[in-house]
Write a protein that holds these residues in place. Structure first.
Motif, PDB file in Angstrom:
ATOM      1  N   ASP A 149      53.765 -14.920 122.538  1.00  0.00           N
ATOM      2  CA  ASP A 149      52.932 -14.344 123.597  1.00  0.00           C
ATOM      3  C   ASP A 149      53.236 -12.854 123.777  1.00  0.00           C
ATOM      4  O   ASP A 149      53.361 -12.349 124.896  1.00  0.00           O
ATOM      5  CB  ASP A 149      53.120 -15.107 124.913  1.00  0.00           C
ATOM      6  CG  ASP A 149      51.980 -14.830 125.891  1.00  0.00           C
ATOM      7  OD1 ASP A 149      50.891 -14.414 125.428  1.00  0.00           O
ATOM      8  OD2 ASP A 149      52.171 -15.000 127.102  1.00  0.00           O
TER       9      ASP A 149
ATOM     10  N   MET B  15      62.994 -22.284 119.388  1.00  0.00           N
ATOM     11  CA  MET B  15      61.974 -21.722 120.271  1.00  0.00           C
ATOM     12  C   MET B  15      61.237 -20.569 119.581  1.00  0.00           C
ATOM     13  O   MET B  15      61.864 -19.706 118.978  1.00  0.00           O
ATOM     14  CB  MET B  15      62.645 -21.144 121.529  1.00  0.00           C
ATOM     15  CG  MET B  15      63.222 -22.174 122.452  1.00  0.00           C
ATOM     16  SD  MET B  15      62.003 -23.389 122.985  1.00  0.00           S
ATOM     17  CE  MET B  15      60.770 -22.356 123.792  1.00  0.00           C
ATOM     18  N   ALA B  16      59.931 -20.578 119.674  1.00  0.00           N
ATOM     19  CA  ALA B  16      59.154 -19.464 119.115  1.00  0.00           C
ATOM     20  C   ALA B  16      58.305 -18.870 120.226  1.00  0.00           C
ATOM     21  O   ALA B  16      57.528 -19.579 120.868  1.00  0.00           O
ATOM     22  CB  ALA B  16      58.271 -19.963 117.986  1.00  0.00           C
ATOM     23  N   TYR B  17      58.483 -17.569 120.448  1.00  0.00           N
ATOM     24  CA  TYR B  17      57.720 -16.878 121.488  1.00  0.00           C
ATOM     25  C   TYR B  17      56.509 -16.234 120.841  1.00  0.00           C
ATOM     26  O   TYR B  17      56.630 -15.290 120.066  1.00  0.00           O
ATOM     27  CB  TYR B  17      58.609 -15.834 122.163  1.00  0.00           C
ATOM     28  CG  TYR B  17      57.881 -15.056 123.234  1.00  0.00           C
ATOM     29  CD1 TYR B  17      57.646 -15.616 124.486  1.00  0.00           C
ATOM     30  CD2 TYR B  17      57.422 -13.765 122.995  1.00  0.00           C
ATOM     31  CE1 TYR B  17      56.975 -14.896 125.476  1.00  0.00           C
ATOM     32  CE2 TYR B  17      56.753 -13.047 123.972  1.00  0.00           C
ATOM     33  CZ  TYR B  17      56.531 -13.627 125.201  1.00  0.00           C
ATOM     34  OH  TYR B  17      55.866 -12.919 126.175  1.00  0.00           O
TER      35      TYR B  17
ATOM     36  N   SER C  11      49.720 -18.435 125.151  1.00  0.00           N
ATOM     37  CA  SER C  11      48.962 -18.161 126.345  1.00  0.00           C
ATOM     38  C   SER C  11      47.571 -18.751 126.211  1.00  0.00           C
ATOM     39  O   SER C  11      47.150 -19.122 125.115  1.00  0.00           O
ATOM     40  CB  SER C  11      48.904 -16.648 126.510  1.00  0.00           C
ATOM     41  OG  SER C  11      48.120 -16.311 127.600  1.00  0.00           O
TER      42      SER C  11
ATOM     43  N   ASP D 125      54.694 -25.890 124.731  1.00  0.00           N
ATOM     44  CA  ASP D 125      55.979 -25.420 125.266  1.00  0.00           C
ATOM     45  C   ASP D 125      57.052 -26.464 125.004  1.00  0.00           C
ATOM     46  O   ASP D 125      58.162 -26.151 124.552  1.00  0.00           O
ATOM     47  CB  ASP D 125      55.826 -25.142 126.763  1.00  0.00           C
ATOM     48  CG  ASP D 125      57.143 -24.758 127.430  1.00  0.00           C
ATOM     49  OD1 ASP D 125      57.829 -23.870 126.898  1.00  0.00           O
ATOM     50  OD2 ASP D 125      57.482 -25.357 128.465  1.00  0.00           O
TER      51      ASP D 125
ATOM     52  N   SER E 178      55.746 -20.811 122.825  1.00  0.00           N
ATOM     53  CA  SER E 178      55.252 -20.148 124.035  1.00  0.00           C
ATOM     54  C   SER E 178      53.998 -19.383 123.684  1.00  0.00           C
ATOM     55  O   SER E 178      54.047 -18.368 122.988  1.00  0.00           O
ATOM     56  CB  SER E 178      56.313 -19.186 124.565  1.00  0.00           C
ATOM     57  OG  SER E 178      57.487 -19.902 124.872  1.00  0.00           O
TER      58      SER E 178
END
Lengths: 462, 462
Positions: free
Chosen positions: A5, A1-3, A315, A308, A313
């Motif tokens: 945002d 998972m890479a965030y 925006s 996603d 993640s």
């Protein structure tokens, strides 16, 4: 998972976590009390204020902690306007401010106060001279963000602050996106910021009011925080906010260069990897971690959903809520494509591999969404077709990006010099059809009201 | 060290600490976002709202989280008044509300809105019939606390709510002091509370607006929390608040009986241990953990300081700040002695030994302060003396409790039927001289303006 945002909310910095936990035990009492637990709380609060003020570059007694960045902006705007009542009621904001500033301006307007929204250039920046031109003898307050939250463009705050100072008008700077990277330069008068944007906890904002700035807090009286932020101080979070601001500042120089290089990769490579993309925002004067682009023929929500699923993640569009369907006011003010908008905002520490993987996944995701929506496959695909001079596309009731997709499908059906009229009622079309024309070198002729919506006219040039 | 000021802020409950730490990792993202971290945050927020609503006894969609109890009250009062604009502008509050309610009422009054303050009985409770008598055809909103924060008296909320309901007027209940002990009974319309009062973290309040209650949020628009609490949600603290409310409720029944017995000991024994003490508040209808008394001939701040040195953290006079020198509006409204006021508010878990030790230490502390101030040693010490019919005491410029001490010193100097005139400019004298007369069976004749202050006249009866 890479965030990706961080511009919405940064993950909690380890120092914030430690400070928060430590002060849960030491900092729960009322700092206004005279007994031991109260004095200890007061000392923590004073130390946090000193640390935050040093990072901002102001005096400790100029800075108060608020429950959020939004509340810092709301209180700051209301208090500064009220404090300058005798000078006048005119308020200046840029067209690309955060919604908290624009909503505060709305309240002012609803109460009869005149508001000027200064337009921005295509990069998202205001021109200092245009901003200065909005100053009037009755201007009570001017607001300008330090950097834009959706496209990362850095605003010319120092120049604008100079012009405001010369006119005797206080400038309120919304520094939410930039304060973690460094102090705001220039001779500003008020400043607002939000801890969870720099890796601090939620529940803490900063409001700075320089000595000598007239300020009259609005709303019910409360003695806490110099009367500028009512309610019991959220001390553990305040301590964590101040400690993490110091920590991210200590890491800022190294991390800034690294993130800038990573976002530069995305800026440079996405247009080659994904057809029909517009990268937006200033390529140079920008925050290190933010890059934003828009993709023709896809809708933001579906792309977000697919990204996603692929583990990213990000925006899109308006930074404020996922429930708003109107296109972002920032992209609209810049006059750029809003369709298929993606904002990547990297938190400090983002590994290079995550960015590389994103660049691998993105083209597949966009191609998949385009296929599902029946978008035109290639830009040159406008061969055969009828030779009617005018084709009308009825996209009433269809959501973005369908009106643009339908337009792209039929443009080849009219001869060079012929026109397409697109009937649409989705607000995004107003922004995206002209943007499409620009990207495709077609001529946008304008819009006019039509039954049930708006008719947009386009002349085929190529 | 014994912390006896739970009514200001309760120490963090262990469950709050655990929940806060757990949700720091899971709950930092924006719950309005559609990606994984946002959805997880949304789930936590929804679960916290369900849990809090269950504890309050309302629907989840009637409850929003605010940044503090103060902000819940401010937003609740403003929103309810605006929502009922067409019904009228009249606002009712009790005279002993928390300052957040009274300050909201001040704003309303400053804007031209009529406000009725319902007086209280000597116990600190409103009479339901007096409250009902304040209702008018143009009443927009009525406010009543569930229990008083300074003396612990429980208000007749259910009866008042019934009267309001019959008149079609919404009742806002400030439940800050009682929500940890149980739901607020009766047919109220709005409710405000504060997590740090029940052992939750700072930075979280609750605002409940029952379905069908007209409500128009004031201030700049914001989409979070149904538009009723602007700013990014402080999710870890919200989760901790909801979890700890559940936890303290589970422990409430046992702890309530235990604390009630401990405060009853203080109520019963202090008057025997310390001469010239008045225990205030309702002896029966009261919160389990709060007991308040006032000691003649001492000042609150010095007693607090000495108790702190002896290892006890208690509060005095006004619950709101240590910087306010005027006597508490609650004690004034009750018409009781404010001099040497001490509020003991026990947090759940207070050991019996701490209370016993307090009862040992208190007499010494009060005696020490009295000695330092030169207070009369015994009540009957009014023997010899001049036989002038009137003695004037000039206490101008002297702070509470000096005017009362000087009065007590000279009362024996006049014959029975003679008068003492005390000149004083300390606000507390207005409350404490009549209270002293009451305690000493002397006759209070009244006050009149005098150069530099006020002259209070007392006739010696015993």
């Amino acid at each position: 998972m890479a965030y990706f945002d961080a511009a919405s909310a940064a993950p909690l910095h380890p120092v914030a976590r430690q400070a928060l936990m430590a002060s849960l035990d030491e900092g729960w009492a009322d700092p206004a009390r005279l007994y031991r637990e109260g004095r200890r709380a007061r000392m923590l609060l004073d130390a946090a204020r000193e640390a935050a003020a040093e990072a901002v570059g102001c005096r400790a007694d100029e800075l108060v902690f608020t429950p959020s960045g939004t509340s810092a902006v709301h209180s700051g705007v209301a208090g500064a306007l009220a404090g300058r009542r005798r000078a006048g009621h005119h308020l200046i904001v840029s067209a690309v401010e955060h919604s908290s500033v624009l909503h505060a301006a709305e309240v002012h307007r609803a109460g009869g106060g005149p508001v000027t929204e200064v337009a921005v250039e295509r990069t998202g920046a205001v021109s200092p001279s245009a901003y200065a031109g909005a100053l009037r003898p009755d201007t009570a307050l001017a607001c300008l963000q330090s950097a834009n939250h959706e496209v990362g463009t850095v605003q010319p705050v120092a120049e604008v602050a100079g012009a405001c100072r010369a006119a005797g008008v206080p400038l309120l700077v919304d520094a939410a996106q930039s304060l973690g990277w460094g102090p705001v330069e220039g001779d500003w008068s008020l400043l607002a910021a939000s801890a969870h944007k720099w890796g601090g906890p939620a529940g803490v904002g900063l409001l700075v009011v320089r000595k000598g700035v007239r300020f009259a807090p609005q709303g019910p009286r409360d003695e806490r925080e110099s009367g500028r932020a009512p309610g019991f101080e959220n001390l553990p979070a305040i301590v964590a906010a101040a400690a993490s601001l110091r920590a991210v500042r200590a890491e800022a120089a190294g991390e800034e260069a690294r993130l800038r290089e990573l976002t530069e990769r995305i800026r440079a490579r996405v247009p080659g990897l994904v057809p029909d993309v517009e990268v937006v925002g200033d390529p140079e004067r920008r925050l290190p971690g933010i890059v934003t682009f828009s993709c023709l023929y896809v809708d933001g929500e579906t792309v977000l959903h697919e990204l996603d699923r692929a583990g990213f993640s990000v925006s899109s569009g308006s930074s404020c809520t996922s429930s708003t369907l109107t296109p972002s006011h920032v992209l609209r003010a810049m006059g750029v494509l809003s369709e298929g908008n993606i904002r990547v905002s990297l938190p400090p520490g983002t590994p290079e591999e995550d960015v590389e993987r994103f660049l691998t996944v993105l083209p597949e995701v966009v191609a998949g969404v385009r296929e599902k929506l029946g978008a035109p496959v290639s830009a040159g695909d406008t061969a055969a077709g009828r030779s009617e001079d005018t084709v009308v596309v009825d996209a009433l009731g269809r959501r973005c990006p369908i009106p643009v997709i339908e337009l792209a499908k039929v443009i080849g059906d009219v001869p060079l010099g012929g026109t397409v009229r697109v009937l649409a009622d989705d607000e995004a079309a107003r922004l995206d059809i002209p943007a499409w024309c620009d990207m495709r070198n077609q001529q946008y002729l304008g819009e006019e009201p039509a039954p049930g919506g708006t008719a947009y006219s386009i002349r085929r040039l190529t």
